[in-house]
Write an enzyme that holds these catalytic residues in place. Structure first.
Site, mmCIF file in Angstrom:
data_model
loop_
_atom_site.group_PDB
_atom_site.id
_atom_site.type_symbol
_atom_site.label_atom_id
_atom_site.label_comp_id
_atom_site.label_asym_id
_atom_site.label_seq_id
_atom_site.Cartn_x
_atom_site.Cartn_y
_atom_site.Cartn_z
ATOM 1 N N ASP A 148 87.862 60.407 33.033
ATOM 2 C CA ASP A 148 87.329 61.773 32.995
ATOM 3 C C ASP A 148 85.838 61.800 33.324
ATOM 4 O OD1 ASP A 148 87.366 64.582 32.633
ATOM 5 O OD2 ASP A 148 86.688 64.372 30.555
ATOM 6 N N HIS A 164 85.917 66.945 33.560
ATOM 7 C CA HIS A 164 86.500 68.220 33.126
ATOM 8 C C HIS A 164 85.478 69.359 33.168
ATOM 9 C CE1 HIS A 164 84.947 66.934 29.038
ATOM 10 N NE2 HIS A 164 84.601 68.208 29.023
ATOM 11 N N SER A 184 79.331 67.265 26.467
ATOM 12 C CA SER A 184 80.161 66.493 27.388
ATOM 13 C C SER A 184 79.339 65.960 28.551
ATOM 14 C CB SER A 184 81.292 67.366 27.938
ATOM 15 O OG SER A 184 82.246 67.636 26.950
#
Length: 286
Positions: A161, A131, A235
């Site tokens: 992801d 993402h 992330s």
């Protein structure tokens, strides 16, 4: 119970509480060294600060943090649907201050930052979150020693992801994968990443839950939950155990303000390792 609360002579004084906490902390860090092979530090390292009886993670961090990178992304994305864009008062307000009013379907340039972990230094493979790379036109990876590299996207894995980047080979010890099936609630873990673009940051906590599902808008499968601080920018960074092994890739958080409230999630390392293999197989290994 009520009598004990009213009688101050039966309450522990603050100094005694502090001493007790320090003693329990020291015991908690020393016991695994004697009884638990899984919690032992890598060879040649100790959890005790040299010359003291105080616990420290500094030697372990010096070993593992060079393999954690910052990821900066230039991207072109479509303007999201927003009812404000149709509000005439909002549009007049924007024009009054000389701001361009975006239209639905328009594109705009964005910059975002995140984290990644080097899993193969010789081939330059970096594992990060998918993402983070949405609409990417340029990806830059920065090592802890400030070396910068333009990265190439080898591929993504929608189920987890996760994405795999490639940079030139570097002389860095990559981080090994641990067995996420061995994780239990209460295990100590450490999150490393680039929160809010501040630069490399280390936070610690425990495994709060395992096999969490139904997290966020996307179906990411079963995740590891931790109270180690995970914020925007973390992330793609690793969640590691006290043996210096990657047991998860930090990927999501729950927080009403977008910041950390002690509920973060990571893709378990066994799933991440399988995703890495799938991407490399499809891409021909770069």
């Amino acid at each position: 119970m009520g009598r004990a609360q009213r009688n101050p002579s039966r309450a522990l004084k603050p100094a005694v509480l502090v001493a007790l906490c320090l003693a329990l902390t020291a015991c908690a860090w020393q016991v695994p060294l004697r009884t638990s092979r899984a919690a032992a530090p890598p060879d040649g390292l100790s959890f005790l600060k040299p010359g003291t009886r105080y616990p420290t993670l500094a030697p372990l961090m010096r070993r593992v943090t060079p393999a954690v990178v910052n990821v900066a992304v230039d991207a072109v994305v479509r303007v999201e649907k927003n009812p404000l864009l149709k509000d005439p008062d909002f549009r007049r307000f924007m024009r009054h201050f000389g701001q361009e009013v975006p239209q639905e379907g328009d594109t705009e340039r964005r910059q975002s930052v995140g984290s990644g972990v080097i899993v193969d230094a010789g081939r330059g493979y970096v594992l990060t979150n998918q993402h983070l790379l949405e609409g990417a036109t340029a990806i830059e990876v920065t090592l802890k020693d400030r070396r910068n590299y333009r990265a190439r996207l080898l591929g993504v894995d929608d189920d987890t992801d996760l994405a795999v980047l490639q940079i030139p080979g570097v002389a860095i010890t990559p981080l090994p994968f641990g067995d996420s099936r061995a994780l239990e609630v209460g295990d100590f873990v450490i999150a490393i990443g680039n929160p809010f673009g501040l630069g490399q940051t280390v936070t610690s906590g425990i495994v709060s839950a395992v096999s969490r599902s139904g997290v966020g808008d996307a179906d990411l499968g079963e995740l590891v939950q931790t109270d180690a601080s995970i914020n925007p920018g973390n992330s793609g960074g690793p969640l590691i155990n006290l043996a210096g092994e990657v047991v998860g890739i930090n990927t999501a958080l729950i927080g009403p303000s977008g910041g950390n409230v002690g509920i973060g999630f990571a893709v378990p390392s066994n799933r991440a390792r399988a995703a890495l293999a799938r991407v490399l197989k499809r891409s021909g290994g770069g």
